[in-house]
Structures are given as C-alpha cells and as structure tokens.
Design an enzyme around this catalytic site. Structure first.
Site, PDB file in Angstrom:
ATOM      1  N   LYS A  64      50.324  40.442  26.281  1.00 33.79           N
ATOM      2  CA  LYS A  64      48.453  39.968  27.180  1.00 33.79           C
ATOM      3  C   LYS A  64      48.253  38.609  27.388  1.00 33.79           C
ATOM      4  O   LYS A  64      47.787  38.588  28.840  1.00 33.79           O
ATOM      5  CB  LYS A  64      47.595  40.700  26.032  1.00 33.79           C
ATOM      6  N   ASN A  95      47.337  36.827  31.686  1.00 31.05           N
ATOM      7  CA  ASN A  95      46.001  35.637  30.701  1.00 31.05           C
ATOM      8  C   ASN A  95      46.340  34.899  32.019  1.00 31.05           C
ATOM      9  O   ASN A  95      45.857  34.099  32.227  1.00 31.05           O
ATOM     10  CB  ASN A  95      45.079  35.601  29.775  1.00 31.05           C
TER      11      ASN A  95
END
Length: 234
Positions: free
Chosen positions: A212, A216
């Site tokens: 993740k 980002n």
C-alpha cells in the site's frame, strides 16, 4: 455485543464506526469515541452522521474527552494522522488499561507503523525506527501484542465535525503482526464482515502495508491536485 472505541473520529474512523454501528445495530455493537471540541459536541448533539451514496446513516456514539467516561472496550480503532500519534498514544494506553487482555488496537493509519519489525524474522527482526517512534515511547504505551494491523482501501471525507462522507471502497485487510489468525482476530473479522466490509485476513500484514505504501508514494503525488484536500483516500 462488541464494544468499539475510536480514537480519531475523522474520515476513516467515522467510516469504520458508522458502518459497524449502522449495519450491526445497537444490540450487537456499542460505539464510543475519544473526541474533543466540535467533534465531541456534534456527536453529543446528532450522533455520528455517515453519508454513503444516497444513504444517510446516523449512529449513536458515546463521546468524551476522558476515556474514564467511556469504559472498557473490546476493540480500539486508532485512526489518526501520523503527526498526532505521539499525542494520542497516552490516551490509548489509558484506555487499554481499563480493558481485558483480549482487547486489541486496530491501527488504521497509513505509512510504516511503529511495530512493523517487531514480529519479523531475518536481519531486520526487532529493528526500531526512531523516526517513527522516537525513544520507543509509542511501543511502551501500545505494545505490539495488543495490535491488529490493517490496510484501508476506501475514500472518505469529513464534511463537518461528526459528519463523514463515504466516497468509494469498502476494502479492509487485517492481520496480526506475527502472522496467523488468532481467535481474537477472527472474532473482529467476523464483526467487520457482518457490517459489510470487504474483509481480507492477511497471513503477513507487513507485506500488505508495504504494498500500500508503494501505491501511496507513486499515485498520491499524481492525484493530489484532482482531489479536494479534505478527502482521506486510502
């Protein structure tokens, strides 16, 4: 009955609390929030308001700026921004002190968490990130054995204190820092699944957190100008 306390009743904290409270109902879940100022006042006056598409959900929330007023919890959702973590860590510590040994802290935050290396094998086992947790203060206050790691895949915004708008996504990945699925984690997962979250149990939550973080780092700078600043996209 599962008792859920929230520290950080913003976009993501409100999204989690709102769907749990609305979908499970008052007979199955009790929602509390450590909240101050305008957010606390709004929760007292109106409850938690959560808009999702055309639906408006209103969830009663017991809110206070003193955790002693809120009582023991089965799950504490920690959903603040990274810069606020050191400020609220003593609050979480005090709240945990009132809970039984099975109570857990679900960390719903972006970035590398303070406990990331605590249960890993290999050359990085036990590595301490002083930039994330200066002096180990957060580790002392919120021990890793009380933590449930998570990755949020949802977009939400705060329209006003105590009023959250769910834009899209219901994805939530949960995992123990040491891997595996304990009975405590399974009970938490069952409650979230019943509330409509698209839940995945991870055998190694650190992998999902790192993946993740890649997203980002690469996508957020590209999309930042196209999203309202108040939207919390995770």
């Amino acid at each position: 009955m599962i008792r859920v306390g929230v520290v950080g009743m913003g976009a993501i904290g409100g999204w989690i609390a709102g769907f749990l409270g609305h979908r499970l109902g008052a007979d199955a879940v009790q929602v509390s929030a450590y909240a101050r100022g305008a957010t606390r006042d709004a929760l007292h006056a109106h409850g938690l308001r959560l808009d999702s598409g055309e639906a408006r959900m209103v969830v009663p929330v017991q809110a206070s700026d003193r955790v002693d007023d809120l009582g023991p919890q089965d799950l504490i959702v920690l959903a603040v921004k990274g810069p606020s973590l050191r400020e609220v860590a003593p609050v979480v510590e005090d709240w945990l002190a009132s809970c039984d040994a099975d109570a857990r802290v679900l960390v719903a935050m972006n970035g590398v968490p303070w406990w990331f290396f605590e249960r890993l094998d290999g050359p990085c086992a036990g590595l301490h990130l002083d930039a994330v947790d200066p002096g180990g203060e957060i580790t002392r206050r919120i021990p890793v054995d009380r933590v449930i790691g998570s990755v949020v895949h949802a977009s939400c915004a705060v329209d006003a204190p105590g009023h959250v708008r769910h834009v899209m996504g219901m994805g939530l990945i949960l995992g123990e820092p040491g891997g595996g699925v304990t009975p405590v984690l399974q009970r938490i997962a069952d409650a979230f699944t019943q509330a409509g979250f698209q839940l995945t149990l991870s055998p190694r939550i650190q992998n999902d957190i790192w993946y993740k973080l890649w997203g980002n780092m690469t996508m957020n700078p590209i999309s930042a100008r196209k999203l309202p600043l108040q939207v919390d996209t995770r």
